[in-house]
Design an enzyme around this catalytic site. Structure first.
Site, PDB file in Angstrom:
ATOM      1  N   ASN A   1     -10.113  -7.358   8.116  1.00 46.85           N
ATOM      2  CA  ASN A   1      -9.325  -6.245   8.654  1.00 46.85           C
ATOM      3  C   ASN A   1      -8.992  -6.533  10.113  1.00 46.85           C
ATOM      4  O   ASN A   1      -9.882  -6.678  10.954  1.00 46.85           O
ATOM      5  CB  ASN A   1     -10.082  -4.917   8.518  1.00 46.85           C
TER       6      ASN A   1
ATOM      7  N   GLU B   1       0.806  -1.230   0.000  1.00 44.33           N
ATOM      8  CA  GLU B   1       0.000   0.000   0.000  1.00 44.33           C
ATOM      9  C   GLU B   1       0.839   1.280   0.000  1.00 44.33           C
ATOM     10  O   GLU B   1       1.866   1.363   0.648  1.00 44.33           O
ATOM     11  CB  GLU B   1      -0.897  -0.017   1.234  1.00 44.33           C
TER      12      GLU B   1
ATOM     13  N   LYS C   1       0.507   4.740   1.493  1.00 39.06           N
ATOM     14  CA  LYS C   1      -0.269   5.312   2.603  1.00 39.06           C
ATOM     15  C   LYS C   1       0.522   6.460   3.220  1.00 39.06           C
ATOM     16  O   LYS C   1       1.478   6.240   3.955  1.00 39.06           O
ATOM     17  CB  LYS C   1      -0.504   4.182   3.631  1.00 39.06           C
TER      18      LYS C   1
ATOM     19  N   LYS D   1      -8.023   2.314  -2.801  1.00 38.51           N
ATOM     20  CA  LYS D   1      -8.383   2.108  -1.393  1.00 38.51           C
ATOM     21  C   LYS D   1      -9.107   3.353  -0.923  1.00 38.51           C
ATOM     22  O   LYS D   1      -8.501   4.384  -0.656  1.00 38.51           O
ATOM     23  CB  LYS D   1      -7.097   1.869  -0.596  1.00 38.51           C
TER      24      LYS D   1
ATOM     25  N   GLU E   1     -14.371  -6.144   2.440  1.00 33.33           N
ATOM     26  CA  GLU E   1     -13.695  -6.142   3.750  1.00 33.33           C
ATOM     27  C   GLU E   1     -14.668  -6.458   4.880  1.00 33.33           C
ATOM     28  O   GLU E   1     -15.735  -5.863   4.974  1.00 33.33           O
ATOM     29  CB  GLU E   1     -13.069  -4.767   3.984  1.00 33.33           C
TER      30      GLU E   1
ATOM     31  N   GLU F   1      -5.670  -8.118   6.427  1.00 37.79           N
ATOM     32  CA  GLU F   1      -5.342  -6.700   6.235  1.00 37.79           C
ATOM     33  C   GLU F   1      -4.963  -6.029   7.557  1.00 37.79           C
ATOM     34  O   GLU F   1      -5.623  -6.264   8.570  1.00 37.79           O
ATOM     35  CB  GLU F   1      -6.576  -5.936   5.731  1.00 37.79           C
ATOM     36  N   SER F   2      -3.964  -5.209   7.496  1.00 42.89           N
ATOM     37  CA  SER F   2      -3.584  -4.276   8.578  1.00 42.89           C
ATOM     38  C   SER F   2      -2.749  -4.924   9.687  1.00 42.89           C
ATOM     39  O   SER F   2      -2.951  -6.090  10.044  1.00 42.89           O
ATOM     40  CB  SER F   2      -4.801  -3.645   9.279  1.00 42.89           C
TER      41      SER F   2
HETATM   42  O1  LIG Z   1      -5.246   2.908   9.079  1.00 45.30           O
HETATM   43  C1  LIG Z   1      -6.120   3.485   9.726  1.00 45.30           C
HETATM   44  O2  LIG Z   1      -5.871   4.198  10.731  1.00 45.30           O
HETATM   45  C2  LIG Z   1      -7.568   3.363   9.365  1.00 45.30           C
HETATM   46  C3  LIG Z   1      -8.522   3.985  10.123  1.00 45.30           C
HETATM   47  C4  LIG Z   1      -9.863   3.925   9.773  1.00 45.30           C
HETATM   48  C5  LIG Z   1     -10.256   3.226   8.665  1.00 45.30           C
HETATM   49  C6  LIG Z   1      -9.296   2.569   7.875  1.00 45.30           C
HETATM   50  C7  LIG Z   1      -7.973   2.638   8.216  1.00 45.30           C
HETATM   51  N1  LIG Z   1      -7.003   2.057   7.451  1.00 45.30           N
HETATM   52  C8  LIG Z   1      -7.220   1.597   6.116  1.00 45.30           C
HETATM   53  C9  LIG Z   1      -6.623   0.281   5.878  1.00 45.30           C
HETATM   54  O3  LIG Z   1      -7.360  -0.610   5.582  1.00 45.30           O
HETATM   55  C10 LIG Z   1      -5.152   0.112   6.021  1.00 45.30           C
HETATM   56  O4  LIG Z   1      -4.521   1.180   5.386  1.00 45.30           O
HETATM   57  C11 LIG Z   1      -4.586  -1.155   5.417  1.00 45.30           C
HETATM   58  O5  LIG Z   1      -5.258  -2.279   5.832  1.00 45.30           O
HETATM   59  C12 LIG Z   1      -3.093  -1.280   5.805  1.00 45.30           C
HETATM   60  O6  LIG Z   1      -2.958  -1.243   7.204  1.00 45.30           O
HETATM   61  P1  LIG Z   1      -1.533  -1.094   7.886  1.00 45.30           P
HETATM   62  O7  LIG Z   1      -0.625  -2.133   7.302  1.00 45.30           O
HETATM   63  O8  LIG Z   1      -1.768  -1.320   9.335  1.00 45.30           O
HETATM   64  O9  LIG Z   1      -1.043   0.271   7.595  1.00 45.30           O
END
Ligand SMILES: O=C(O)c1ccccc1NCC(=O)[C@H](O)[C@H](O)COP(=O)(O)O
Length: 257
Positions: free
Chosen positions: A179, A47, A49, A109, A158, A211-212
């Site tokens: 997520n 991503e 970001k 996204k 998601e 994810e995340s």
């Molecule tokens: O990332 C956030 O803080 C967030 C808050 C509210 C809604 C969505 C959010 N993130 C979007 C995503 O789905 C993430 O960018 C993506 O899954 C990657 O996550 P990460 O690897 O933890 O940066």
């Protein structure tokens, strides 16, 4: 009001400005389907970001083309581009630049609430869009899913819990993302993937994407062991001095440090 509620309220206001405000003619390099590559091998959806509601600024000044090329060169399965301006400091311009520069699938996204956003994402070169079950009424989710499908887009649906997983399956979603971030508390736990992987029909042809919250390649390996065929990684890649090595380690092309 949760952060997701706030973001969705903003989106519903923003979309009125999109009508006829984007060019629909630009051609982008052809891109394969993400589902085909994930059915063959595990992959990292990498991503772009710049910032997030949970962490604030991450890497505001990133060169998105250079970052996307590093991801692609390392074998990323797809590139995700956050296009929300207010909360993530992304833009549709970021998406266009990335879609022009790479030949892997590109995910827009964003927080989709209407057909016009989906058309705008496709016009900017996205081949995949995101639909968040928790953010949409059932009727909206179904309508937007079938609309995106009719345009030839792939759809990442998601989910956060078992009820949402059932809805994704009922829709016929092929790319289902769990997520790991609780969008109310921002708490992140791979337990979410573990819980939903137990209920996932892996023989259905759909793939599970975790994810995340992946801090390092070891976390990606944990998600794969739980049954995920893909991981979606933002912050860790954006903060990494060597995102290409991160991806190679996560996909087993290079030994983890
Ligand atoms: O990332 C956030 O803080 C967030 C808050 C509210 C809604 C969505 C959010 N993130 C979007 C995503 O789905 C993430 O960018 C993506 O899954 C990657 O996550 P990460 O690897 O933890 O940066």
């Amino acid at each position: 009001m949760t952060i997701l509620d706030k973001i969705m309220e903003t989106k519903r206001q923003e979309i009125t400005a999109y009508e006829n405000s984007y060019p629909k003619t630009e051609r982008y390099p052809d891109k394969p389907k993400l589902i085909d590559s994930l059915r063959k091998s595990r992959g990292v959806i990498s991503e772009i970001k710049r910032a997030s509601p949970s962490k604030g600024a991450i890497r505001m000044e990133v060169d998105v083309v250079e970052q996307a090329r590093q991801y692609e060169g390392a074998g990323a399965a797809a590139i995700s581009v956050l296009t929300d301006e207010q909360y993530f400091k992304g833009s549709i311009e970021d998406l266009k630049k990335v879609a022009r520069a790479v030949s892997v699938p590109v995910l827009c996204k964003d927080f989709m609430v209407s057909e016009i956003q989906i058309e705008r994402a496709q016009a900017a070169g996205a081949t995949i869009i995101l639909l968040i079950v928790a953010a949409l009424k059932d009727t909206e989710l179904e309508r937007l899913f079938h609309y995106a499908d009719s345009l030839g887009l792939e759809i990442l649906v998601e989910v956060h819990d078992a009820g949402e997983l059932e809805k994704a399956v009922a829709l016929g979603a092929q790319l289902i993302g769990v997520n790991n971030r609780n969008l109310k508390t921002f708490e992140v736990s791979l337990e979410r993937t573990a819980e939903l992987a137990e209920k996932f029909a892996f023989d259905s042809g759909s793939v599970l994407i975790s994810e995340s919250g992946m801090n390092d390649a070891a976390d990606a390996h944990k998600a794969y062991e739980l049954g995920a065929q893909g991981v979606l990684v933002g912050e860790a890649l954006m903060r990494s001095e060597n995102p290409a090595a991160w991806i190679r380690q996560a996909t087993g092309q290079e030994a983890a440090q």
